[in-house]
Design a protein around this motif. Structure first.
Motif, mmCIF file in Angstrom:
data_model
loop_
_atom_site.group_PDB
_atom_site.id
_atom_site.type_symbol
_atom_site.label_atom_id
_atom_site.label_comp_id
_atom_site.label_asym_id
_atom_site.label_seq_id
_atom_site.Cartn_x
_atom_site.Cartn_y
_atom_site.Cartn_z
ATOM 1 N N ARG A 19 50.676 -24.569 26.001
ATOM 2 C CA ARG A 19 49.250 -24.810 26.240
ATOM 3 C C ARG A 19 48.534 -23.471 26.274
ATOM 4 N N SER A 49 41.785 -25.173 14.579
ATOM 5 C CA SER A 49 41.031 -26.284 15.147
ATOM 6 C C SER A 49 39.689 -25.792 15.649
ATOM 7 N N THR A 58 35.725 -32.727 17.155
ATOM 8 C CA THR A 58 36.877 -31.846 16.970
ATOM 9 C C THR A 58 37.376 -31.985 15.542
ATOM 10 N N TYR A 60 40.852 -30.530 12.920
ATOM 11 C CA TYR A 60 42.140 -29.839 12.872
ATOM 12 C C TYR A 60 42.542 -29.557 11.431
ATOM 13 N N LYS A 65 47.422 -31.194 12.578
ATOM 14 C CA LYS A 65 46.853 -32.493 12.927
ATOM 15 C C LYS A 65 47.942 -33.426 13.453
ATOM 16 N N ARG A 67 49.593 -32.960 16.152
ATOM 17 C CA ARG A 67 50.478 -32.223 17.066
ATOM 18 C C ARG A 67 49.696 -31.393 18.076
ATOM 19 N N THR A 69 46.021 -30.508 20.205
ATOM 20 C CA THR A 69 44.807 -31.105 20.732
ATOM 21 C C THR A 69 43.922 -30.026 21.338
ATOM 22 N N SER A 71 40.437 -29.050 23.485
ATOM 23 C CA SER A 71 39.499 -29.605 24.443
ATOM 24 C C SER A 71 38.756 -28.456 25.106
ATOM 25 N N GLN A 82 46.326 -27.598 23.343
ATOM 26 C CA GLN A 82 47.621 -28.154 23.702
ATOM 27 C C GLN A 82 48.431 -28.312 22.425
#
Length: 122
Positions: A19, A49, A58, A60, A65, A67, A69, A71, A82
């Motif tokens: 992360r 991203s 959002t 990617y 994409k 896998r 994320t 935020s 993440q």
């Protein structure tokens, strides 16, 4: 411009997760689109991203994409990436960037962090 600082990189085995966080200082964080890019000697700096200023949109790269994320928390001036199901080809220096428009182009961003190393072993 905003000042950006990434954290959370490290060494992980293939299939693992990491992360990444990016902390921003400065005013009006929510007015900036935030992007993540990565750099390798072979490919140079490539888009990973982005997230819009309000967090609603959002996007990617095909390589991540499903896998990764992205935020953001505008109350805390942070953006997070993440990363799951990591593969050796994800090994790179990861940078967060801020700019007026969400874009896959690195030239759209005018503030960059110092980068954080992500290494994935097979």
């Amino acid at each position: 411009q905003v000042l950006l600082a990434e954290s959370g990189g490290g060494l992980v085995q293939a299939g693992g997760s990491l992360r990444l966080s990016c902390a921003a200082s400065g005013r009006a964080f929510s007015t900036y689109a935030m992007g993540w890019f990565r750099h390798t000697p072979e490919k140079g700096r490539e888009f990973v991203s982005y997230v819009s200023g309000d967090g609603r949109y959002t996007y990617y790269s095909d390589a991540v994409k499903g896998r990764f994320t992205i935020s953001r928390d505008n109350a805390k001036n942070t953006v997070t990436l993440q990363m799951t199901a990591l593969q050796p080809e994800d090994t790179a220096v990861y940078y967060c960037a801020a700019g007026p428009l969400a874009s896959t182009s690195l030239t759209a961003y005018d503030s960059w962090g110092q980068g954080t190393q992500v290494s994935v072993s097979s």
